[in-house]
Design a protein around this motif. Structure first.
Motif, PDB file in Angstrom:
ATOM      1  N   GLU A 123       8.665  37.529  21.899  1.00  0.00           N
ATOM      2  CA  GLU A 123       9.882  38.281  22.206  1.00  0.00           C
ATOM      3  C   GLU A 123      10.906  37.984  21.123  1.00  0.00           C
ATOM      4  O   GLU A 123      10.776  37.007  20.388  1.00  0.00           O
ATOM      5  N   ILE A 124      11.917  38.836  21.038  1.00  0.00           N
ATOM      6  CA  ILE A 124      12.987  38.626  20.069  1.00  0.00           C
ATOM      7  C   ILE A 124      14.106  37.843  20.732  1.00  0.00           C
ATOM      8  O   ILE A 124      14.545  38.166  21.835  1.00  0.00           O
ATOM      9  N   ASN A 125      14.558  36.796  20.027  1.00  0.00           N
ATOM     10  CA  ASN A 125      15.687  35.997  20.478  1.00  0.00           C
ATOM     11  C   ASN A 125      16.489  35.632  19.233  1.00  0.00           C
ATOM     12  O   ASN A 125      15.929  35.063  18.292  1.00  0.00           O
ATOM     13  N   TRP A 172      11.418  36.321  16.112  1.00  0.00           N
ATOM     14  CA  TRP A 172      10.338  36.269  17.097  1.00  0.00           C
ATOM     15  C   TRP A 172      10.148  34.839  17.581  1.00  0.00           C
ATOM     16  O   TRP A 172      10.202  33.890  16.794  1.00  0.00           O
ATOM     17  N   HIS A 181       7.156  34.058  24.091  1.00  0.00           N
ATOM     18  CA  HIS A 181       7.852  34.509  25.297  1.00  0.00           C
ATOM     19  C   HIS A 181       8.143  33.296  26.157  1.00  0.00           C
ATOM     20  O   HIS A 181       7.261  32.489  26.443  1.00  0.00           O
ATOM     21  N   ALA A 225       8.461  41.292  30.100  1.00  0.00           N
ATOM     22  CA  ALA A 225       7.999  41.160  28.714  1.00  0.00           C
ATOM     23  C   ALA A 225       7.407  42.474  28.253  1.00  0.00           C
ATOM     24  O   ALA A 225       6.711  43.153  29.015  1.00  0.00           O
ATOM     25  N   GLY A 226       7.684  42.827  27.018  1.00  0.00           N
ATOM     26  CA  GLY A 226       6.972  43.933  26.392  1.00  0.00           C
ATOM     27  C   GLY A 226       5.625  43.419  25.926  1.00  0.00           C
ATOM     28  O   GLY A 226       5.410  42.212  25.808  1.00  0.00           O
ATOM     29  N   PHE A 270       4.191  42.727  23.246  1.00  0.00           N
ATOM     30  CA  PHE A 270       4.302  42.350  21.842  1.00  0.00           C
ATOM     31  C   PHE A 270       3.481  41.086  21.614  1.00  0.00           C
ATOM     32  O   PHE A 270       3.739  40.057  22.240  1.00  0.00           O
ATOM     33  N   SER A 312       3.380  36.515  31.659  1.00  0.00           N
ATOM     34  CA  SER A 312       3.754  35.392  30.802  1.00  0.00           C
ATOM     35  C   SER A 312       3.735  34.074  31.580  1.00  0.00           C
ATOM     36  O   SER A 312       4.157  34.014  32.732  1.00  0.00           O
ATOM     37  N   VAL A 367       2.138  42.027  32.159  1.00  0.00           N
ATOM     38  CA  VAL A 367       2.141  42.535  30.787  1.00  0.00           C
ATOM     39  C   VAL A 367       0.827  43.236  30.525  1.00  0.00           C
ATOM     40  O   VAL A 367       0.751  44.196  29.781  1.00  0.00           O
TER      41      VAL A 367
END
Length: 122
Positions: A37-39, A43, A46, A53-54, A56, A107, A121
Motif C-alpha cells: 500500500e502507499i503510505n 510503497w 500492507h 486493501a487494493g 497491489f 491482509s 483481497v
C-alpha cells in the motif's frame, strides 16, 4: 490486451495482465509477492490486519534478471502490479498456511495474506 499465463511458481504474476507501475520507492525492505500500500508517498507492506486493501502486489524485476527471492531495499523503486478479479498471484503467506480452493484471503497486517472474509483481497 488478453491475459497471459505463466508456468511455474518463480514469478508473482501467474495469470492475467496486471496494471504495472514503477514510479514509487519502498519505505522499507519488501519482497516480490508482498501485498503493498502507499503510505507517505512510498510503497510499504500492507499494515492493517483484515483492513481494506487494493490488490497491489510487489513484482519481481524479471527484466533485470531478478527473481522473487530478490528483495527491494528501502528507497528502491518498486515494480508493483494492480491485479483484477480472476488474475492469479503468487503472494506471500505464512509458512505452513493451508487454504481450500476458492477461499477468500485478506491482509495479515504484515504484507502477507491469510484466510479471512472481513475485507478480502483475493
Amino acid at each position: 490486451m488478453a491475459g497471459s499465463e505463466k508456468t511455474g511458481s518463480r514469478c508473482v504474476v501467474l495469470q492475467g495482465a496486471p496494471i504495472v507501475t514503477e514510479t514509487r520507492q519502498a519505505s522499507a525492505a519488501l519482497l516480490p509477492g508482498h501485498l503493498v500500500e502507499i503510505n507517505a508517498g512510498k510503497w510499504r507492506k500492507h499494515a492493517t490486519a483484515a483492513g481494506a486493501a487494493g490488490a497491489f502486489f510487489a513484482l519481481e524485476r524479471d527484466e533485470m534478471g531478478q527473481g522473487i527471492d530478490v528483495a527491494y531495499a528501502a528507497l528502491d523503486y518498486v515494480k508493483v502490479g494492480f491485479f483484477a478479479p480472476g488474475d492469479r498471484v503468487n503472494a506471500i503467506v505464512d509458512s505452513g498456511s493451508t487454504f481450500v480452493d476458492g477461499a477468500e484471503l485478506e491482509s495479515d497486517g504484515a504484507g502477507r495474506l491469510k484466510a479471512g472474509t472481513t475485507k478480502p483481497v483475493a
